[in-house]
Design an enzyme around this catalytic site. Structure first.
Site, short mmCIF file in Angstrom:
data_model
loop_
_atom_site.label_atom_id
_atom_site.label_comp_id
_atom_site.label_asym_id
_atom_site.label_seq_id
_atom_site.Cartn_x
_atom_site.Cartn_y
_atom_site.Cartn_z
N GLU A 148 0.80 -1.33 0.01
CA GLU A 148 0.14 -0.23 0.00
C GLU A 148 0.40 1.17 -0.32
O GLU A 148 0.40 2.27 -1.14
CB GLU A 148 -0.84 0.26 1.49
N PHE A 206 -12.10 -7.03 13.54
CA PHE A 206 -11.32 -8.35 12.98
C PHE A 206 -11.06 -6.55 11.75
O PHE A 206 -11.45 -5.87 10.73
CB PHE A 206 -11.95 -9.21 12.39
#
Length: 562
Positions: free
Chosen positions: A86, A148
């Site tokens: 990223e 999560f």
């Protein structure tokens, strides 16, 4: 009596109320638009990007974004490049933006996907680069539950963006996305983040193709105050030793033609910051090159001895000023900048002018006149002759300065050059001759290692007809070396020049200067890969040069590879 704590609470509550009213007003406008159609949030996202002229996305998918990625699969007109990390995606979007002036677009998933993008977002913020970053988020009902791959992306990125949005309704995408692009590119450019909860992408809402951008309180001053511009012109008319100090705002404001007109009309010399390289052609006789800590002697002497200093789109960075109370004390200062917060922030000026660099220079150019500056140039030429840039060519190996000169010669100064951070960055800035804007891509404010190669990928995607050369060090390259996979996968022929000295070069230099040569953890040799073999393992071409003759030969060969 109202306490300070109560007053702060009231101000915060009022701000939240005004924002809620703004959001409700936008949503009502969409819902009452006769041309609005009901679509899934992921479809609204796609249509909104297309309406902004987006053609390229740098991204990495994840669980909360799979529905959106399914829509991208059905939208061939939106090119998506799968990066390998990223951070690389944000730097690639940054390079795309620097090369074109258009906002770069990033799409990453929630949690670690968003946090991995933080370095690239901060890099863009520090250098005023337009970028829109879309981050996935857990379903809105789960936000705050430590779900999560949940992260408080808005909280994390608020200090490093111009603005951040959390989408609360699928229909909000119709106005949030146009607004995000408007904020990113208007005024002083910068990154904007849009956080996308999974349920907002999968639920339906109304999409309005006519969603107008109207942001209360966000009115950028384009034209400068005529009175202040007249004062600046009068100062220049009286100047005997004027100097134009051009920064990155000239490039982001696309004001390079107006800058050259000001220089040619007045005859004043021009020096540029690291961010401003290319804003004024360095092959011109009025160019003094770069100033500051790593700039030329004559540029730094000129800024100390000038009587009128015209700062255009520059922020008086500490690498330029040094000790602020000793900076250019003999000059009257004119400061042109679109960001009011930059005026008198670091250096007090006599004539502040708030406005778009292009617009203000157009106004100023109508009032200035030629100056008699023979004595001033005689002094500058004397400084240049007595303290030129110089270096020794070793008997073995390649002098890095010579490498930059050869690269400039081989590319004829026409390439887009991207760099990492450190010694090679400064050598490139000093010895490569930049004659065109948007040809120098450097993480100048944050100083991000790993920026060079992925930003070069973004620049080449944006400008496929231009040569792109990434000059990097062995340390910086390894920060984002995995983007070799991206370059190979999409056949993006960036030329990467790795200066391998087996050290973190700038760190080593400072250890020599200030720490008696104690090289504490700056030596890389035992862990460095064979970079030629690494390139070949990805399917790229790897070549090695150990002499100037070899470098010239293989670089000329590399420039033919497309």
């Amino acid at each position: 009596m109202t306490s300070g704590k109560t007053m702060r609470f009231m101000k915060t509550a009022n701000a939240k109320s005004r924002r809620a009213d703004h959001e409700d007003q936008k949503l009502r406008a969409i819902q009452t638009d006769k041309n609005a159609v009901e679509l899934k949030g992921s479809q609204i996202f796609i249509q909104s990007l297309l309406s902004q002229g987006v053609d390229t996305i740098f991204g990495y998918p994840g669980g909360v974004l799979l529905g959106l990625y399914d829509e991208l699969y059905k939208t061939p007109e939106l090119r998506h490049l799968l990066v390998r990390h990223e951070q690389g995606g944000t730097h690639a979007a940054d390079g795309y933006a620097r090369a074109t002036g258009k906002p770069g677009v990033v799409l990453v998933t929630s949690g670690p996907g968003a946090t991995n993008a933080v370095t690239g977002i901060t890099t863009a913020m520090m250098d005023s680069i337009p970028m829109v970053v879309f981050t996935g988020q857990v379903p809105s009902t789960m936000i705050g539950n430590d779900a999560f791959q949940e992260a408080d992306t808005i909280g994390i990125t608020r200090p490093i963006t111009k603005h951040s949005y959390l989408v609360k309704n699928a229909a909000d995408l119709s106005w949030v996305i146009p607004e995000a692009f408007h904020v990113a590119r208007t005024g002083r450019p910068g990154p904007v983040l849009v956080d996308l909860p999974k349920d907002m992408l999968n639920s339906t809402g109304m999409y309005s193709p006519n969603a107008a951008v109207s942001i209360r309180g966000y009115n950028v001053q384009e034209e400068g105050d005529f009175g202040q511009i007249s004062r600046a012109a009068e100062l220049l008319k009286q100047a005997e030793r004027p100097l134009i100090y051009a920064g990155g705002g000239v490039v982001s404001g696309e004001a390079w033609d107006e800058l050259q007109e000001l220089a040619k009309t007045t005859g004043a010399p021009v020096t540029t910051t690291l961010m401003g390289l290319g804003a004024y052609p360095e092959n011109d006789k009025q160019s003094l090159g770069m100033l500051g800590m790593h700039g030329t002697w004559w540029a730094n002497m000129a800024i100390q001895e000038c009587d009128v200093l015209v700062a255009v789109g520059a922020r008086f960075d500490d690498r330029v000023t040094g000790k602020v109370d000793e900076f250019s004390t003999k000059s009257k200062k004119i400061h042109i900048d679109i960001d009011p917060s930059c005026i008198n922030k670091n250096v007090q000026v006599e004539v502040p002018i708030i406005g778009h660099t292009k617009s203000v220079l157009k106004q100023l150019n109508q009032l200035v006149q030629p100056l008699e500056l023979d004595d001033w140039y005689k002094q500058i030429d004397e400084w240049r002759a007595n303290h030129p840039l110089r270096y020794n060519k070793p008997e073995n190996g390649i002098a890095p300065q010579h490498l930059m000169e050869m690269t400039s010669e081989i590319t004829k100064g026409e390439a887009i050059v991207t760099v990492d951070v450190g010694q090679h960055q400064m050598w490139a800035a000093q010895y490569y001759k930049f004659n065109h804007p948007r040809s120098w891509l450097s993480s100048s404010g944050l100083g991000t290692m790993g920026f060079g190669f992925p930003s070069g990928i973004g620049a080449k995607v944006a400008c496929p007809d231009r040569d792109v050369v990434c000059i990097t060090g062995d340390g910086g390259f390894q920060m984002t070396a995995m983007e070799l996979g991206t370059a190979v996968a999409y056949n993006i022929p960036v030329k990467v020049v790795i200066m391998n000295n087996n050290y973190l070069g700038m760190v080593r230099q400072w250890q020599e200067l200030f720490f008696e040569g104690r090289y504490s953890h700056s030596h890389l040799e035992s862990g460095n890969p064979d970079f030629v073999a690494l390139a070949e393992s990805y399917g790229a071409v790897g070549m090695r040069a150990e002499t100037p003759e070899q470098y010239r030969e293989i670089m000329q060969k590399a420039m033919q590879i497309n």
